[in-house]
Design a protein around this motif. Structure first.
Motif, PDB file in Angstrom:
ATOM      1  N   UNK A  64      -5.705  -4.220  -0.383  1.00 57.85           N
ATOM      2  CA  UNK A  64      -7.352  -3.602  -0.092  1.00 57.85           C
ATOM      3  C   UNK A  64      -8.245  -4.532  -1.095  1.00 57.85           C
ATOM      4  N   UNK A  65      -8.162  -4.610  -1.762  1.00 56.26           N
ATOM      5  CA  UNK A  65      -8.937  -5.875  -2.549  1.00 56.26           C
ATOM      6  C   UNK A  65      -9.028  -6.847  -2.292  1.00 56.26           C
ATOM      7  N   UNK A  66      -8.125  -7.864  -1.715  1.00 55.63           N
ATOM      8  CA  UNK A  66      -7.822  -9.372  -0.818  1.00 55.63           C
ATOM      9  C   UNK A  66      -7.577  -9.162   0.611  1.00 55.63           C
ATOM     10  N   UNK A  67      -7.053  -8.859   0.770  1.00 58.11           N
ATOM     11  CA  UNK A  67      -6.243  -8.725   2.212  1.00 58.11           C
ATOM     12  C   UNK A  67      -7.657  -7.515   3.101  1.00 58.11           C
ATOM     13  N   UNK A  68      -7.861  -6.916   3.143  1.00 58.39           N
ATOM     14  CA  UNK A  68      -8.536  -5.597   3.116  1.00 58.39           C
ATOM     15  C   UNK A  68     -10.278  -6.270   3.882  1.00 58.39           C
ATOM     16  N   UNK A  69     -11.681  -7.367   2.779  1.00 57.88           N
ATOM     17  CA  UNK A  69     -11.974  -8.147   3.431  1.00 57.88           C
ATOM     18  C   UNK A  69     -12.112  -8.594   4.409  1.00 57.88           C
ATOM     19  N   UNK A  70     -11.086  -9.741   4.635  1.00 58.67           N
ATOM     20  CA  UNK A  70     -10.640 -10.675   5.065  1.00 58.67           C
ATOM     21  C   UNK A  70     -10.487  -9.978   6.296  1.00 58.67           C
ATOM     22  N   UNK A  71     -10.004  -9.424   6.941  1.00 60.93           N
ATOM     23  CA  UNK A  71      -9.228  -8.103   7.726  1.00 60.93           C
ATOM     24  C   UNK A  71     -10.912  -7.586   8.574  1.00 60.93           C
ATOM     25  N   UNK A  72     -11.554  -7.093   7.424  1.00 65.28           N
ATOM     26  CA  UNK A  72     -13.110  -6.746   8.178  1.00 65.28           C
ATOM     27  C   UNK A  72     -13.668  -7.212   8.919  1.00 65.28           C
ATOM     28  N   UNK A  73     -13.637  -8.637   8.067  1.00 68.61           N
ATOM     29  CA  UNK A  73     -14.344  -9.955   8.196  1.00 68.61           C
ATOM     30  C   UNK A  73     -13.882 -10.384   9.544  1.00 68.61           C
ATOM     31  N   UNK A  74     -12.865 -10.284  10.233  1.00 70.76           N
ATOM     32  CA  UNK A  74     -11.989 -10.981  11.197  1.00 70.76           C
ATOM     33  C   UNK A  74     -12.169  -9.848  12.544  1.00 70.76           C
ATOM     34  N   UNK A  75     -12.370  -8.655  12.166  1.00 74.42           N
ATOM     35  CA  UNK A  75     -12.768  -7.319  12.887  1.00 74.42           C
ATOM     36  C   UNK A  75     -11.291  -6.631  13.569  1.00 74.42           C
ATOM     37  N   UNK A  76     -10.153  -7.327  12.962  1.00 78.04           N
ATOM     38  CA  UNK A  76      -8.923  -6.729  12.529  1.00 78.04           C
ATOM     39  C   UNK A  76      -8.598  -5.032  11.969  1.00 78.04           C
ATOM     40  N   UNK A  77      -7.760  -4.489  12.786  1.00 82.32           N
ATOM     41  CA  UNK A  77      -7.032  -3.565  12.432  1.00 82.32           C
ATOM     42  C   UNK A  77      -5.579  -3.828  12.373  1.00 82.32           C
ATOM     43  N   UNK A  78      -5.236  -3.840  10.874  1.00 79.68           N
ATOM     44  CA  UNK A  78      -4.024  -4.106  10.476  1.00 79.68           C
ATOM     45  C   UNK A  78      -3.001  -2.664  10.425  1.00 79.68           C
ATOM     46  N   UNK A  79      -1.882  -2.498   9.779  1.00 80.96           N
ATOM     47  CA  UNK A  79      -0.896  -1.801   9.527  1.00 80.96           C
ATOM     48  C   UNK A  79      -0.578  -1.553   8.340  1.00 80.96           C
ATOM     49  N   UNK A  80      -0.925  -0.407   7.594  1.00 75.77           N
ATOM     50  CA  UNK A  80      -0.414  -0.520   5.886  1.00 75.77           C
ATOM     51  C   UNK A  80       0.397   0.251   6.031  1.00 75.77           C
ATOM     52  N   UNK A  81       2.466   0.241   5.377  1.00 76.62           N
ATOM     53  CA  UNK A  81       3.208   0.929   5.344  1.00 76.62           C
ATOM     54  C   UNK A  81       3.657   1.455   3.452  1.00 76.62           C
ATOM     55  N   UNK A  82       3.440   2.499   3.188  1.00 77.60           N
ATOM     56  CA  UNK A  82       2.936   2.692   2.130  1.00 77.60           C
ATOM     57  C   UNK A  82       4.589   3.454   1.607  1.00 77.60           C
ATOM     58  N   UNK A  83       4.523   3.103   0.398  1.00 76.48           N
ATOM     59  CA  UNK A  83       5.588   3.790  -0.082  1.00 76.48           C
ATOM     60  C   UNK A  83       4.976   4.813  -1.165  1.00 76.48           C
ATOM     61  N   UNK A  84       4.898   5.706  -1.454  1.00 75.53           N
ATOM     62  CA  UNK A  84       4.230   7.036  -1.471  1.00 75.53           C
ATOM     63  C   UNK A  84       4.159   6.788  -3.144  1.00 75.53           C
ATOM     64  N   UNK A  85       5.481   7.000  -3.606  1.00 77.31           N
ATOM     65  CA  UNK A  85       5.920   7.396  -5.463  1.00 77.31           C
ATOM     66  C   UNK A  85       4.403   5.886  -6.075  1.00 77.31           C
ATOM     67  N   UNK A  86       4.123   5.655  -5.664  1.00 75.73           N
ATOM     68  CA  UNK A  86       3.898   4.099  -5.975  1.00 75.73           C
ATOM     69  C   UNK A  86       1.687   3.997  -5.992  1.00 75.73           C
ATOM     70  N   UNK A  87       1.812   5.017  -5.359  1.00 78.51           N
ATOM     71  CA  UNK A  87      -0.047   5.222  -4.874  1.00 78.51           C
ATOM     72  C   UNK A  87      -0.660   5.996  -6.465  1.00 78.51           C
ATOM     73  N   UNK A  88      -1.892   4.943  -6.412  1.00 80.37           N
ATOM     74  CA  UNK A  88      -2.173   5.643  -8.086  1.00 80.37           C
ATOM     75  C   UNK A  88      -1.886   4.675  -8.738  1.00 80.37           C
ATOM     76  N   UNK A  89      -1.236   4.123  -9.314  1.00 76.87           N
ATOM     77  CA  UNK A  89      -0.473   3.274 -10.091  1.00 76.87           C
ATOM     78  C   UNK A  89       0.674   4.095 -10.823  1.00 76.87           C
ATOM     79  N   UNK A  90       1.260   5.351  -9.935  1.00 73.05           N
ATOM     80  CA  UNK A  90       2.471   6.720 -10.393  1.00 73.05           C
ATOM     81  C   UNK A  90       3.396   5.866 -10.886  1.00 73.05           C
ATOM     82  N   UNK A  91       3.958   4.660 -10.445  1.00 73.79           N
ATOM     83  CA  UNK A  91       5.545   3.970 -11.112  1.00 73.79           C
ATOM     84  C   UNK A  91       5.452   2.422 -11.017  1.00 73.79           C
ATOM     85  N   UNK A  92       6.201   1.659 -11.258  1.00 76.36           N
ATOM     86  CA  UNK A  92       6.099   0.021 -11.008  1.00 76.36           C
ATOM     87  C   UNK A  92       7.750   0.277 -10.456  1.00 76.36           C
TER      88      UNK A  92
END
Length: 336
Positions: A99-127
């Motif tokens: 989000x902080x580094x790749x997302x702005x570069x993708x927006x700048x280049x008008x590129x849509x990427x696909x992000x595969x999420x491991x849901x237990x880690x979202x919101x920094x729930x676990x390492x």
């Protein structure tokens, strides 16, 4: 001719050759983390590249490929895979630097990427387990480690911590009958960690709010289970739970339909025919971490190969990697 100039010429020639001979097909470029690997207390080997090289990659891919989204995959797999040189940009795990580094570069280049999420880690729930293991190896108080079910011991080098981490993780990924939780407990004991509490650092993973912002901006999402445990190591009921529950949660949080899945770790031994049957119940396509270029009109849409981007390579080195994959593919077809 100076050495630097000669190197530049060799890179340019190699890049030209790669671009001239690469076949039409589906190229799935896969990233994990974006940033400086040397700055992490966790696993440095999951860093694909820094921001400068990622930006260079996007420019290179825009120039030489037709960039597609998940919505285009079904059309391409329906007999059109050899019409063009297609590129799909994917990210695994859901680290916050996506989000902080790749997302702005993708927006700048008008590129849509696909992000595969491991849901237990979202919101920094676990390492995640691999980062926990990396931290333990980094702070080991011993020079050698052998767990109960391991065939051999591993020498730990303070001078080359990334290699030590990789060696330990390579053994852990082999199903030796121990669960990840059991391995973590045994590692803490045998590495003699003085304080097993992991360091309180900046958050490792993106939040649901970040993912919603990315989704609203045209990024796509898929599942990589809840816990990112290796599917082939789990019972059938656990695999089903991981596939179904993660999909339901992502759809609920992002208010969108999830059609794609990426196998955790993703090598040929990390999922089984039974795993594929489960994935087919909930998803339309799935991605492995098996390295390759997809050119077959009979491509298995539940084992789509990807191209791992790693070692902080620049765009020229990435083009060389593609050429090597092509040569390997040609060699295999000749000697079949």
């Amino acid at each position: 001719m100076g050495a630097r100039m000669l190197t530049n010429v060799k890179h340019a020639v190699g890049r030209y050759i790669a671009n001239a001979v690469l076949p039409n097909g589906l190229y799935c470029f896969n990233y994990h983390r974006i940033g400086e690997a040397s700055l992490t207390e966790y696993d440095p080997n999951v860093f694909s590249c820094d921001e400068a090289n990622f930006s260079e990659h996007m420019e290179y891919i825009k120039q030489h490929f037709t960039i597609i989204t998940l919505d285009d995959i079904s059309i391409i797999l329906n007999g059109k895979i050899r019409d063009k040189r297609y590129a799909l940009i994917t990210f695994d795990d859901g680290y916050i630097d996506n989000y902080t580094k790749a997302f702005p570069i993708l927006l700048e280049n008008k590129i849509s990427a696909t992000f595969f999420l491991a849901t237990n880690f979202m919101n920094n729930a676990e390492i995640p387990w691999w980062d926990r293991i990396a931290y333990l190896v980094r702070h080991a108080q011993v020079d050698e480690i052998k767990l109960n079910n391991w065939p051999d011991s591993i020498t730990l080098s303070k001078e080359d911590v990334p290699t030590s981490i990789r060696k330990v993780l390579d053994v852990v990924k082999i199903n030796n009958g121990s669960t990840i939780e059991e391995i973590l407990i045994e590692l803490e004991q045998k590495l003699q960690i003085p304080d097993s509490k992991l360091m309180d650092q900046e958050p490792l993973f993106m939040t649901w709010d970040m993912a919603r912002e990315m989704s609203a901006a045209g990024m796509e999402f898929g599942s990589q289970t809840c816990s990112h445990r290796i599917m082939s190591h789990l019972r059938i009921e656990e695999q089903d739970y991981e596939a179904k529950t993660s999909k339901e949660l992502i759809e609920k949080e992002l208010n969108t339909s999830i059609k794609a899945f990426a196998y955790p770790v993703g090598g040929k031994d990390s999922f089984t025919p039974e795993t594929v049957k489960i994935i087919k119940k909930y998803y339309q396509i799935s991605f492995s971490f098996i390295s390759g270029i997809n050119t077959s009109k009979n491509l298995d849409e539940f084992c789509i190969e990807r191209i791992s981007v790693d070692s902080n390579c620049n765009a020229t080195q990435l083009s060389h990697k593609l050429l090597k994959l092509l040569l390997r593919k040609v060699h295999k077809s000749v000697w079949k």
